[in-house]
Design a protein around this motif. Structure first.
Motif, PDB file in Angstrom:
ATOM      1  N   HIS A  78       6.325  -2.296   4.366  1.00 11.12           N
ATOM      2  CA  HIS A  78       4.840  -2.845   5.345  1.00 11.12           C
ATOM      3  C   HIS A  78       4.191  -3.443   4.435  1.00 11.12           C
ATOM      4  O   HIS A  78       4.004  -3.354   3.246  1.00 11.12           O
ATOM      5  CB  HIS A  78       4.290  -1.595   5.844  1.00 11.12           C
ATOM      6  N   GLY A  91       3.477  -4.128   9.835  1.00 12.82           N
ATOM      7  CA  GLY A  91       4.925  -3.861   9.890  1.00 12.82           C
ATOM      8  C   GLY A  91       5.527  -2.416   9.203  1.00 12.82           C
ATOM      9  O   GLY A  91       4.590  -1.478   9.096  1.00 12.82           O
ATOM     10  N   ASP A  95      13.110   0.205  13.461  1.00 10.41           N
ATOM     11  CA  ASP A  95      13.441  -0.309  14.571  1.00 10.41           C
ATOM     12  C   ASP A  95      14.048   0.674  15.923  1.00 10.41           C
ATOM     13  O   ASP A  95      14.967   1.103  15.631  1.00 10.41           O
ATOM     14  CB  ASP A  95      14.631  -1.545  14.555  1.00 10.41           C
ATOM     15  N   THR A  99       9.629   0.120  19.120  1.00 14.59           N
ATOM     16  CA  THR A  99       8.829  -0.880  18.273  1.00 14.59           C
ATOM     17  C   THR A  99       8.548  -2.190  18.899  1.00 14.59           C
ATOM     18  O   THR A  99       7.688  -2.960  18.701  1.00 14.59           O
ATOM     19  CB  THR A  99       9.635  -1.186  17.059  1.00 14.59           C
ATOM     20  N   PRO A 104       2.890  -3.689  15.665  1.00 16.91           N
ATOM     21  CA  PRO A 104       2.879  -2.809  14.337  1.00 16.91           C
ATOM     22  C   PRO A 104       1.550  -3.223  13.405  1.00 16.91           C
ATOM     23  O   PRO A 104       1.771  -3.727  12.379  1.00 16.91           O
ATOM     24  CB  PRO A 104       4.041  -3.125  13.749  1.00 16.91           C
ATOM     25  N   SER A 131       6.071  -9.669  15.740  1.00 17.71           N
ATOM     26  CA  SER A 131       7.040  -8.430  15.910  1.00 17.71           C
ATOM     27  C   SER A 131       7.056  -7.601  14.820  1.00 17.71           C
ATOM     28  O   SER A 131       6.953  -8.094  13.482  1.00 17.71           O
ATOM     29  CB  SER A 131       8.497  -8.787  16.459  1.00 17.71           C
ATOM     30  N   ASN A 132       7.429  -6.468  14.821  1.00 19.62           N
ATOM     31  CA  ASN A 132       7.780  -5.421  13.657  1.00 19.62           C
ATOM     32  C   ASN A 132       8.643  -6.292  12.532  1.00 19.62           C
ATOM     33  O   ASN A 132       9.620  -6.841  13.129  1.00 19.62           O
ATOM     34  CB  ASN A 132       8.398  -4.234  13.862  1.00 19.62           C
ATOM     35  N   ARG A 133       8.300  -5.974  11.381  1.00 19.57           N
ATOM     36  CA  ARG A 133       9.239  -6.728  10.258  1.00 19.57           C
ATOM     37  C   ARG A 133       8.803  -5.882   8.845  1.00 19.57           C
ATOM     38  O   ARG A 133       8.088  -5.142   9.204  1.00 19.57           O
ATOM     39  CB  ARG A 133       8.951  -8.078  10.085  1.00 19.57           C
ATOM     40  N   LYS A 134       9.825  -6.150   7.906  1.00 22.33           N
ATOM     41  CA  LYS A 134       9.686  -5.232   6.637  1.00 22.33           C
ATOM     42  C   LYS A 134       9.721  -6.432   5.604  1.00 22.33           C
ATOM     43  O   LYS A 134      10.431  -7.418   5.955  1.00 22.33           O
ATOM     44  CB  LYS A 134      10.814  -4.435   6.641  1.00 22.33           C
ATOM     45  N   HIS A 136       7.650  -8.177   4.324  1.00 34.09           N
ATOM     46  CA  HIS A 136       6.960  -9.503   4.424  1.00 34.09           C
ATOM     47  C   HIS A 136       5.812  -9.617   3.259  1.00 34.09           C
ATOM     48  O   HIS A 136       5.568  -8.397   2.570  1.00 34.09           O
ATOM     49  CB  HIS A 136       6.181  -9.785   5.772  1.00 34.09           C
ATOM     50  N   GLY A 150       9.555 -11.811   5.971  1.00 33.73           N
ATOM     51  CA  GLY A 150      10.012 -10.728   6.324  1.00 33.73           C
ATOM     52  C   GLY A 150      11.439 -10.643   6.707  1.00 33.73           C
ATOM     53  O   GLY A 150      12.253 -11.566   6.713  1.00 33.73           O
ATOM     54  N   MET A 152      14.052  -8.655  10.069  1.00 32.67           N
ATOM     55  CA  MET A 152      14.070  -8.194  11.164  1.00 32.67           C
ATOM     56  C   MET A 152      15.556  -7.731  11.100  1.00 32.67           C
ATOM     57  O   MET A 152      16.494  -8.692  11.012  1.00 32.67           O
ATOM     58  CB  MET A 152      13.874  -8.752  12.464  1.00 32.67           C
TER      59      MET A 152
END
Length: 170
Positions: A78, A91, A95, A99, A104, A131-134, A136, A150, A152
């Motif tokens: 995050h 983030g 998932d 979520t 997020p 949207s949620n992401r990792k 980034h 990021g 997804m």
């Protein structure tokens, strides 16, 4: 560059670790504000949900509260930035069907040392949001948090670019 014949001092200095302190981790978020360094979540052998503050002046760690309705759950990959006395975390959620329905974004009030509900002035179910992401990147530019890229799980790598206007929270 040092002149020839002079010693080459190290650019890095290890800081002593007092107790208590955070466990070893990776995929966490870290930022600084007013002489303190904040560390949130990440992974060791599993996903972590802890939150720490390091005082540079006092040279000590303090574990902060990371519970309650407004606090994030366990996060990894995050981002966390600071702006005018607040930490903004984006983030990093696992998932799930949950979520997709949740923005997020979490906000920590530094002065009051608590997580506060994250609702902007124009927040509504129809408001467009990332949207949620990792994985980034996020930076503060003026009065906005800029988020780029990021990953997804289903979509893979993203090239989305978002701006969060901090004035929407005042």
């Amino acid at each position: 560059m040092p002149a020839t014949g002079q010693s080459n001092p190290s650019l890095w200095t290890p800081l002593p670790q007092s107790s208590p302190c955070p466990c070893a981790r990776y995929k966490h978020a870290c930022c600084s504000s007013n002489g303190n360094v904040y560390v949130l979540g990440g992974r060791d052998s599993s996903c972590l949900g802890d939150f720490w503050k390091y005082s540079v002046v006092l040279d000590e760690w303090t574990k902060l509260n990371c519970t309650g309705d407004a606090a994030p759950e366990e996060l990894e990959q995050h981002s966390m930035v600071t702006h005018k006395g607040f930490l903004y975390v984006f983030g990093g959620m696992w998932d799930s069907a949950y979520t997709g329905a949740r923005c997020p974004l979490w906000v920590f009030d530094i002065a009051n040392q608590k997580w506060v509900p994250c609702q902007g002035k124009t927040s509504s179910p129809q408001t467009q949001r990332p949207s949620n992401r990792k994985g980034h990147s996020a930076v503060v530019l003026g009065s906005a948090m800029l988020v780029y890229g990021g990953f997804m799980d289903i979509k893979g790598s993203l090239r989305e670019f978002w701006s969060l206007d901090f004035s929407e929270f005042s």
